[in-house]
Design a protein around this motif. Structure first.
Motif, PDB file in Angstrom:
ATOM      1  N   SER A   1      -3.164   0.882   4.548  1.00 14.00           N
ATOM      2  CA  SER A   1      -3.618   1.042   3.212  1.00 14.00           C
ATOM      3  C   SER A   1      -3.109   2.021   2.469  1.00 14.00           C
ATOM      4  O   SER A   1      -2.757   1.931   1.145  1.00 14.00           O
TER       5      SER A   1
ATOM      6  N   SER B   1      -0.333   1.831  -1.004  1.00 16.72           N
ATOM      7  CA  SER B   1      -0.866   2.712  -2.163  1.00 16.72           C
ATOM      8  C   SER B   1       0.656   3.301  -2.540  1.00 16.72           C
ATOM      9  O   SER B   1       1.020   3.332  -3.659  1.00 16.72           O
ATOM     10  N   ASN B   2       1.391   3.794  -1.555  1.00 18.06           N
ATOM     11  CA  ASN B   2       2.685   4.331  -2.006  1.00 18.06           C
ATOM     12  C   ASN B   2       3.649   3.206  -2.644  1.00 18.06           C
ATOM     13  O   ASN B   2       4.182   3.407  -3.590  1.00 18.06           O
TER      14      ASN B   2
ATOM     15  N   SER C   1     -14.308   2.266  -6.262  1.00 13.70           N
ATOM     16  CA  SER C   1     -13.050   2.441  -7.073  1.00 13.70           C
ATOM     17  C   SER C   1     -13.370   1.869  -8.492  1.00 13.70           C
ATOM     18  O   SER C   1     -12.961   2.480  -9.477  1.00 13.70           O
TER      19      SER C   1
ATOM     20  N   LYS D   1       0.522   9.765   2.260  1.00 12.10           N
ATOM     21  CA  LYS D   1       1.061   9.506   0.924  1.00 12.10           C
ATOM     22  C   LYS D   1       2.009  10.661   0.643  1.00 12.10           C
ATOM     23  O   LYS D   1       2.671  10.310  -0.505  1.00 12.10           O
TER      24      LYS D   1
ATOM     25  N   THR E   1      -4.877  10.816   5.096  1.00 11.54           N
ATOM     26  CA  THR E   1      -4.259   9.958   3.975  1.00 11.54           C
ATOM     27  C   THR E   1      -3.460  10.670   3.158  1.00 11.54           C
ATOM     28  O   THR E   1      -2.226   9.863   2.794  1.00 11.54           O
TER      29      THR E   1
ATOM     30  N   GLU F   1       5.754   8.804  -0.547  1.00 13.23           N
ATOM     31  CA  GLU F   1       5.647   8.345  -1.775  1.00 13.23           C
ATOM     32  C   GLU F   1       7.236   8.575  -2.460  1.00 13.23           C
ATOM     33  O   GLU F   1       7.728   7.691  -2.831  1.00 13.23           O
TER      34      GLU F   1
ATOM     35  N   THR G   1      -6.335   0.760  -2.886  1.00 16.66           N
ATOM     36  CA  THR G   1      -5.827   0.952  -1.402  1.00 16.66           C
ATOM     37  C   THR G   1      -5.891   2.388  -0.956  1.00 16.66           C
ATOM     38  O   THR G   1      -5.980   2.576   0.173  1.00 16.66           O
ATOM     39  N   SER G   2      -5.718   3.227  -1.982  1.00 21.81           N
ATOM     40  CA  SER G   2      -5.932   4.725  -1.540  1.00 21.81           C
ATOM     41  C   SER G   2      -7.277   4.852  -1.267  1.00 21.81           C
ATOM     42  O   SER G   2      -7.647   5.943  -0.027  1.00 21.81           O
TER      43      SER G   2
ATOM     44  N   GLY H   1      -2.769   0.489  -6.270  1.00 25.55           N
ATOM     45  CA  GLY H   1      -2.647   1.714  -5.666  1.00 25.55           C
ATOM     46  C   GLY H   1      -3.843   2.642  -5.488  1.00 25.55           C
ATOM     47  O   GLY H   1      -4.216   3.129  -4.442  1.00 25.55           O
ATOM     48  N   HIS H   2      -4.734   2.439  -6.578  1.00 26.82           N
ATOM     49  CA  HIS H   2      -5.871   3.210  -6.349  1.00 26.82           C
ATOM     50  C   HIS H   2      -7.064   2.774  -5.340  1.00 26.82           C
ATOM     51  O   HIS H   2      -7.600   3.290  -4.700  1.00 26.82           O
TER      52      HIS H   2
ATOM     53  N   SER I   1       2.611   0.552  -4.195  1.00 23.19           N
ATOM     54  CA  SER I   1       1.840   0.093  -5.458  1.00 23.19           C
ATOM     55  C   SER I   1       2.445   1.286  -6.407  1.00 23.19           C
ATOM     56  O   SER I   1       2.683   1.000  -7.796  1.00 23.19           O
TER      57      SER I   1
END
Length: 402
Positions: A246, A250-251, A132, A195, A191, A198, A178-179, A175-176, A253
């Motif tokens: 995770s 991310s959603n 990341s 997502k 994943t 969202e 955890t994605s 968010g980045h 965040s």
């Protein structure tokens, strides 16, 4: 605009020159001057990540002042006179939808390539926090290089704007990361299916945090999204709680990123804004990567990766995955600035379909029938939600303009 040059002989009376009317056979020379910028069919010019609207170009003022001037109107030139002088209209200027289509294609293509390469890296280098950081670092270097050559010119930053952007960048970083943790733990298709929830979190945040009234039709359209994700999760072969939780974080965040983005409204163009957010997010991501993965990387992480694929491939994979990540995000912004909200919504849904479909084909992920049906229901729900929301926003804009 064309200018006419009248040429003729002159006669004199007592040494005073007198202009005479040109003969009918006199040649009329035309000089074509092309306008410096052509507008696309959406009424805007795309200039390195930002779209200049007619109001910014002050076209109304130009039109009105030009109309008031007493100027000669261009006359029609004959074919023989205009040969080689007239500026030809390019195919891209005549059919601007070709440019928009190319933007969509490149957006999808770069997104799919990023997801595939990203997952391949995790198959031999399972360190999502470090990867990341690489994603953001490559993008930041790209932005700094662009600023250095003036494409685009760096927008000024002050302390007030920085305070507004820090919460946005923190949510973007969380968010980045955890994605990527989810991408490393489960299948890419799963994943992206999670997502798809969202919009549900966005609607909930708008209703209960921002106090905005969400129409019942929007809530109803989210029901198939929740149902589809639940069906897909129950029978997903690659399911594990780390990947699921995770993706959910991310959603949340990215939902808060949207909330803080509304509070941090600025006139800065999208390219500069994304560059500043990437720089701040990079500094946010470095400490957890060092703390959580640093010892393992130094002990055996780097050496194992080099032993499996070689130093050259390892370094090139990290560079290109970072470049694809930055370019697809920037190109997504440029693409969505060219189209209406409805097209924007459809484009986002189709992007997720492309990523899920190609990831299943490339990696040969086996999915159950229930997972396939659940994923399809979830994507259909997102499509319905996006279309309804886009129409509501369009109606609000029409009411304000009226």
């Amino acid at each position: 605009m064309e200018s006419r040059v009248l040429s003729s002989g002159t006669t004199t009376i007592s040494g005073i020159p007198r202009l005479t009317k040109p003969a009918a056979s006199a040649r009329i020379n035309t000089v074509a001057v092309s306008f410096p910028a052509r507008l696309n069919n959406d009424g805007g010019n795309l200039v390195w990540g930002r779209q200049l609207r007619p109001s910014l170009l002050n076209l109304d003022y130009i039109s009105s002042t030009t109309a008031k001037r007493d100027v000669l109107k261009p006359c029609l030139a004959t074919a023989s006179d205009s040969t080689g002088d007239a500026a030809p209209v390019g195919i891209l200027a005549k059919y601007p939808f070709l440019i928009t289509g190319f933007f969509f294609f490149m957006w999808y293509f770069l997104n799919v390539i990023f997801n595939i390469l990203n997952k391949k890296i995790y198959n031999y280098f399972p360190y999502p926090y470090f990867v990341s950081v690489i994603h953001l670092a490559v993008g930041v270097v790209y932005c700094l290089g662009s600023w250095a050559v003036g494409l685009p010119k760096r927008a000024p930053m002050d302390s007030n704007l920085l305070k507004l952007l820090i919460p946005v960048a923190v949510c973007h970083a969380l968010g980045h990361v955890t994605s990527n943790v989810s991408f490393a733990a489960v299948a890419v298709s799963f994943t992206h299916t999670i997502k798809a929830l969202e919009p549900f979190f966005n609607a909930a945040a708008s209703q209960f945090i921002l106090g905005q009234s969400i129409p019942i039709t929007l809530w109803l359209s989210l029901a198939p999204v929740v149902l589809g994700v639940s069906m897909a999760s129950l029978t997903e072969l690659s399911f594990n709680w780390l990947g699921f939780i995770s993706a959910m974080i991310s959603n949340i965040s990215f939902t808060y990123r949207s909330i803080y983005s509304k509070k941090a409204m600025t006139d800065m163009d999208s390219t500069n804004l994304y560059a500043y957010i990437s720089i701040i997010a990079l500094f946010v991501c470095i400490p957890p990567a060092i703390i959580l993965e640093g010892p393992q990387l130094l002990k055996h992480g780097f050496s194992d990766a080099v032993a499996k694929v070689g130093m050259t491939k390892f370094v090139s994979d990290l560079f290109w995955v970072g470049m694809f990540y930055h370019l697809y995000n920037q190109l997504a912004t440029n693409t969505l600035e060219r189209v209406a909200p409805l097209t924007h919504a459809v484009g986002n849904v189709l992007k997720r379909v492309f990523v899920i479909g190609f990831s299943i084909i490339i990696f040969g992920n086996k999915i159950s029938t229930q997972t396939a049906i659940g994923t399809s229901i979830a994507i259909a729900g997102v499509a319905i939600y996006s279309l309804i929301k886009a129409k509501i926003e369009e109606e609000k804009r029409n009411q304000k303009s009226a």
